[in-house]
Design an enzyme around this catalytic site. Structure first.
Site, short mmCIF file in Angstrom:
data_model
loop_
_atom_site.label_atom_id
_atom_site.label_comp_id
_atom_site.label_asym_id
_atom_site.label_seq_id
_atom_site.Cartn_x
_atom_site.Cartn_y
_atom_site.Cartn_z
N HIS A 1 0.83 -1.21 0.00
CA HIS A 1 0.00 0.00 0.00
C HIS A 1 0.87 1.26 0.00
CE1 HIS A 1 -2.39 3.09 2.31
NE2 HIS A 1 -3.20 2.83 1.30
N GLU B 1 2.08 1.77 -3.47
CA GLU B 1 1.01 2.28 -4.33
C GLU B 1 0.95 3.81 -4.27
OE1 GLU B 1 -3.32 3.54 -3.72
OE2 GLU B 1 -3.11 1.47 -3.02
N HIS B 2 1.09 4.36 -3.07
CA HIS B 2 1.10 5.82 -2.92
C HIS B 2 2.31 6.44 -3.62
CE1 HIS B 2 -1.91 6.99 0.34
NE2 HIS B 2 -2.11 5.70 0.16
N GLU C 1 -4.28 8.29 7.09
CA GLU C 1 -5.27 7.37 6.53
C GLU C 1 -5.61 6.27 7.53
OE1 GLU C 1 -5.72 4.43 2.61
OE2 GLU C 1 -4.06 5.85 2.75
#
Length: 455
Positions: free
Chosen positions: A81, A84-85, A161
């Site tokens: 993840h 991905e950012h 997040e």
């Protein structure tokens, strides 16, 4: 050859020798309910699938990587993840602003998401802007800089997040239930990682994860809309030329692996105390994996139990008794495991009654099965939701990629509908008797301390 002239291909088939410079193309289907689907395997092992739909004026383009959170070790939790950012933060050719503004300037959109078994980067643009989308998306996936400053910036974003997610008990309960079923296995962990794993993660760790995992045989590129397959393949090869994704593979393209091997826990109850106006509960058990032939029967069973407003649980718990605003059942399926569960959001004082009614209904279906009328309705819902879900280029693009990445095959639309039609009452009731008799795990998020939620 399947229905509609679909050519079935073996998992991981890679005709031709790696490094030969020759791409091999097949027509997979010429589906009357869709467009022409073609598949090309590049010499690198990367696969390109397209569905040509001339009536559309848009194209959805996605790059799918067979890497998700289940591929991480404990200290790496959140790496997929995090990566991905970071891939949107800049390449040797483009800054982060140029990546976003380039697509937005033509009215397009880009995004990405990480799951437990794969990661997807996608863009949706007008058909005339597809060359731009291919160049931008291939650039960011294949040639990201992963600058140290960007790692620190995105670390802060991801920690926010995670904190925001913790403030959403309706989301948190699903993660708690995964932990109840899978424990410390990667399928039981948060896709985003935790503050404890994301905070110390270094650029070097992320860079290593990137280069080891993002290899050509692990990647499927899919596009659907008004396009020409040969042109898409040519543009992809041009965009990837000279990048690590243009190198010869060490092995043929693999089917999505299931590593580490799945482990489930005995039935477990986990409670997350949280001061909230509503309680969130999930009751369920290990289900079946995504290749299990019973998945079509499970889809019908899920629809009957909690798949819509006419379902048993919705009618019993919401319509007749008004105990919950939201109640539904669902099935999640992975390479070697799955989950079947029921979710409800209700006032804290009504949790015990909701759980009692849910357990009673599950036991009733396990013992008595469903009716012929429910079977017909469940099949109709399965077929309708699938076909209606293919009304845009994004869903069609996703179907291509998931078929290739997760199954190594693309089932034609009419064949899938035939498989649903073939489900019998005996199929559903036999599965219900086995599945719904399994020991149930429970996850609860709400204003509870010590509380006995057992039946």
């Amino acid at each position: 050859m399947g229905p509609s002239g679909a050519v079935r291909h073996a998992t991981g088939t890679q005709p031709g020798r790696a490094g030969s410079g020759r791409a091999v193309t097949r027509t997979l289907s010429d589906d009357p309910l869709g467009g022409t689907v073609r598949r090309t395997v590049l010499p690198s092992g990367l696969r390109v699938l397209t569905e040509a739909i001339p009536a559309m004026r848009s194209v959805s383009f996605g790059i799918w990587v067979a890497v998700g959170s289940r591929d991480e070790t404990g200290p790496q939790a959140g790496a997929a993840h995090f990566l991905e950012h970071l891939l949107f933060k800049g390449t040797h050719k483009r800054s982060a602003l140029e990546i976003s503004s380039g697509i937005e300037a033509v009215g397009g959109e880009t995004n990405a998401f990480t799951t437990k078994e794969y990661t997807c980067y996608y863009a949706r643009v007008l058909d005339e802007d597809l060359p731009l989308a291919i160049d931008v998306m291939c650039d960011l996936v294949a040639d990201s800089l992963l600058e140290a400053a960007d790692v620190e910036t995105e670390r802060g974003v991801i920690l926010e997040e995670i904190a925001m997610h913790d403030d959403e008990p309706g989301d948190e309960v699903h993660d708690l239930f995964a932990r109840a079923v899978y424990g410390d296995h990667p399928l039981g962990r948060l896709i985003s990682g935790t503050e404890e794993t994301v905070t110390p993660m270094t650029r070097r760790q992320i860079q290593s994860f990137y280069r080891r995992r993002y290899t050509a045989p692990q990647i499927v590129i899919a596009a659907a809309g008004n396009l020409d397959h040969a042109a898409v393949v040519k543009l992809v090869r041009q965009a990837l030329r000279g990048t690590p994704l243009d190198t010869d593979p060490a092995a043929p393209a693999p089917h999505r692996s299931a590593t580490p091997a799945v482990r489930t826990r005995p039935a477990t109850t986990l409670i997350e105390p949280k001061e909230s106006e509503q309680a969130h509960v999930i009751l369920g058990c290990p289900g079946i994996d995504r290749t299990d032939e019973r998945r079509f029967a499970l889809g019908v069973l899920n629809n009957v139990l909690g798949g819509g407003m006419s379902s048993r649980l919705f009618q019993e718990i919401r319509e007749q008794r008004g105990l919950a605003y939201s109640v539904y059942s669902y099935a999640s399926q992975y390479a070697d495991s799955g989950i079947f569960a029921v979710y409800a959001g209700c006032a804290p004082g009504k949790v015990d009654e909701v759980l009692e009614l849910t357990r009673t209904e599950l036991a009733r279906v396990a013992a008595e099965g469903i009716t012929e009328a429910e079977l017909a309705r469940g099949k109709g819902m399965s077929k309708g939701s699938f076909v209606l879900g293919l009304e845009d280029t994004g869903s069609r693009m996703s179907r291509l990629a998931k078929g290739e990445l997760l199954y190594g095959d693309l089932m034609p639309v009419d064949e899938l509908l035939t498989r649903v039609d073939a489900v019998t009452l005996t199929d559903v009731n036999t599965l219900a008797a086995e599945l719904l008799s399994r020991p149930m795990s429970l996850a609860v998020v709400g204003p509870f301390g010590e509380h006995d939620f057992s039946a």
